[in-house]
Design a protein around this motif. Sequence first.
Motif, PDB file in Angstrom:
ATOM      1  N   UNK A  24     -55.336 -79.011  35.152  1.00  0.00           N
ATOM      2  CA  UNK A  24     -56.438 -78.857  36.117  1.00  0.00           C
ATOM      3  C   UNK A  24     -57.194 -77.537  35.966  1.00  0.00           C
ATOM      4  N   UNK A  76     -62.959 -83.532  39.583  1.00  0.00           N
ATOM      5  CA  UNK A  76     -63.597 -82.752  38.518  1.00  0.00           C
ATOM      6  C   UNK A  76     -63.457 -81.258  38.789  1.00  0.00           C
ATOM      7  N   UNK A  94     -60.628 -77.123  34.404  1.00  0.00           N
ATOM      8  CA  UNK A  94     -61.857 -77.457  35.133  1.00  0.00           C
ATOM      9  C   UNK A  94     -62.334 -76.320  36.039  1.00  0.00           C
ATOM     10  N   UNK A 126     -55.492 -94.164  35.938  1.00  0.00           N
ATOM     11  CA  UNK A 126     -56.815 -93.941  35.371  1.00  0.00           C
ATOM     12  C   UNK A 126     -57.892 -94.269  36.389  1.00  0.00           C
ATOM     13  N   UNK A 127     -58.913 -93.443  36.455  1.00  0.00           N
ATOM     14  CA  UNK A 127     -60.018 -93.689  37.379  1.00  0.00           C
ATOM     15  C   UNK A 127     -61.282 -93.780  36.547  1.00  0.00           C
ATOM     16  N   UNK A 143     -60.875 -77.898  39.914  1.00  0.00           N
ATOM     17  CA  UNK A 143     -59.487 -77.557  39.536  1.00  0.00           C
ATOM     18  C   UNK A 143     -58.488 -77.872  40.638  1.00  0.00           C
ATOM     19  N   UNK A 198     -62.976 -84.818  32.082  1.00  0.00           N
ATOM     20  CA  UNK A 198     -62.830 -84.428  33.492  1.00  0.00           C
ATOM     21  C   UNK A 198     -61.454 -84.785  34.065  1.00  0.00           C
ATOM     22  N   UNK A 199     -60.618 -85.397  33.233  1.00  0.00           N
ATOM     23  CA  UNK A 199     -59.252 -85.699  33.673  1.00  0.00           C
ATOM     24  C   UNK A 199     -59.130 -86.966  34.497  1.00  0.00           C
ATOM     25  N   UNK A 200     -60.175 -87.798  34.549  1.00  0.00           N
ATOM     26  CA  UNK A 200     -60.097 -89.044  35.328  1.00  0.00           C
ATOM     27  C   UNK A 200     -59.296 -90.104  34.574  1.00  0.00           C
ATOM     28  N   UNK A 201     -59.423 -90.061  33.256  1.00  0.00           N
ATOM     29  CA  UNK A 201     -58.767 -91.059  32.396  1.00  0.00           C
ATOM     30  C   UNK A 201     -57.922 -90.304  31.369  1.00  0.00           C
ATOM     31  N   UNK A 202     -56.752 -90.841  31.066  1.00  0.00           N
ATOM     32  CA  UNK A 202     -55.908 -90.215  30.046  1.00  0.00           C
ATOM     33  C   UNK A 202     -56.186 -90.851  28.688  1.00  0.00           C
ATOM     34  N   UNK A 225     -55.851 -82.076  30.287  1.00  0.00           N
ATOM     35  CA  UNK A 225     -54.826 -82.571  31.222  1.00  0.00           C
ATOM     36  C   UNK A 225     -54.466 -81.506  32.262  1.00  0.00           C
ATOM     37  N   UNK A 266     -53.661 -83.820  41.464  1.00  0.00           N
ATOM     38  CA  UNK A 266     -53.550 -85.035  42.280  1.00  0.00           C
ATOM     39  C   UNK A 266     -52.505 -84.861  43.376  1.00  0.00           C
TER      40      UNK A 266
END
Lengths: 251, 295
Positions: free
Chosen positions: A78, B88, A81, B292-293, B90, A58-62, A76, B93
Amino acid sequence: MGDVIEIKNLRVEYPGRNRAEPARLAVNGLTLSVRAGEVFGFLGPNGAGKTTTMNVLLGFVNATGGDAYLFGVNVREPIARQRIGYLPELTYYYKFLTAEELLRFYARIFGLPRAETDRRIDSLLKLVELDAVRRRPIKTYSKGMQQRVGLAQALINNPELLILDEPTSGLDPLGRMKVREIIQRLKQEGKTVFFSSHELGEVETVCDRVAIISQGQLREEGRVSDLVAKYRCDLERVFLKVIGYEPQPAN
Amino acid sequence: MNKVLAIAGVVVKELYRRKDFYVLFVLTALITMLLGAVNFFNDPKIVRYLKEVCLLLIWVSTLVIAVVTAARQIPAEKENRTIFPLLAKPVTRWQVILGKFAGCWLAAGIALLLFYLFFAVISESRGGTAAAGAPVTAAASGPHDHDAHAEEAHSDDAGAAAPARRALLTYVEALWLHWMMLAVVIAMVLLGSLIFAMPASNATIQFIVIAGILLLGEHLNKVALRQVEPLQTILQVLYFAIPHLEWYDLRDFIIYDHPPVALWACALATLYAAVYALVFLLAAWLVFRRKGLTT
């Protein structure tokens, strides 16, 4: 059919909180693929790396190493998604908004046209049985109702892939049944569902294939029926055997 | 752009559904109204002083709204975990940061407009900016010029409309530049919210920095000249590096009925604010981009 999710030699390392604390390896060389149209159960004990893997998708963590793709696009990006829906384990929504406003907000993020947004909001709120309370703030909803709002938001873009993180966690039997019905309905519609769960009976009922991971590594993968035949026991015992749990003899 | 506006819309909705905003607004409005209603022996100096107090109150209130709102945006998203369903989707950031900025700025702008409108109505109903200056002129000209004043009083409508137009332009410029200053402040606070662990610590530090710039910013280069090296260079670099928020303060123009600022100066100040806001937003994106989240 092509792979919807493709994970290649994925490695995720969390740095220690201070210099004395060593880095923690959450996922170690995970390789996995999920085909279009299948319901895929992602299993493992707590701390096995399931949520971390989902967080990478989901791109929250690399990822520290390896690659992950959604519909052939690197996670990576967007845009990867655009065709997915995500339901988190707990209800994480703007509680000052009403269910209708929340769905409208997410529809705008997906860039849905106004007419389609209205149509989808109506049909989804009917599907999750929240049509009567659509103009009430989410903070006034019960936990089950909030989880159903979550399911509605995950479906707002009519996704081809649904990622569900323990979707029935904390729900009453009726709530679980409803979520299960929705998953089965999505399966009939040809959607791909990738979900983690500790409810192995539920996994056995709805999943085509499962993967069992432990300590960040893939331990077993295959069709539910094949695994049950291979280990000659139900999925719960398969799971316990695969993760290396030895039952203690009763006194 | 639609995604940015969608995120901004949620920020504005949140602010206007929170009770603390209304408390602050009602409190400021009430004090402004009370001060505006009081007439201290028709003394223009006291009237001006009351206006100064009211405008200071508006400045403090809008700063509180801007700083507190911007400081909690991203930390609250993380704390309430609403960031996860959002990211989550498209959305990049950078769009999240831009949306948060636009929402806070728009909300602060609406609050600012309400405050200025309220102040203008109260102020004009009590004699107006032009009228506040009139007794001073009359007093300065002395008691022998009654005939001249009578002639002035009967002058044509065009002559009377000019000060009103000038006062209106001053109000609009003050409001616009105040809003531009808030853009810099909000961008700065958003950057701080990604650096400091707690929204409260970020808000406190930002208040100190903003107050420092507003009170001491313009004197920093003069202070630098009296220092020895390397402090002199450090202070001079600091003078040119900090955003000079004090340039956006046109309160005295309203209070003392000064002529409006030249439009080119306003445009230049707008550009200056845009550059600083953009720099802070880019820095915020650089911090947030690789963060990172974990759910």
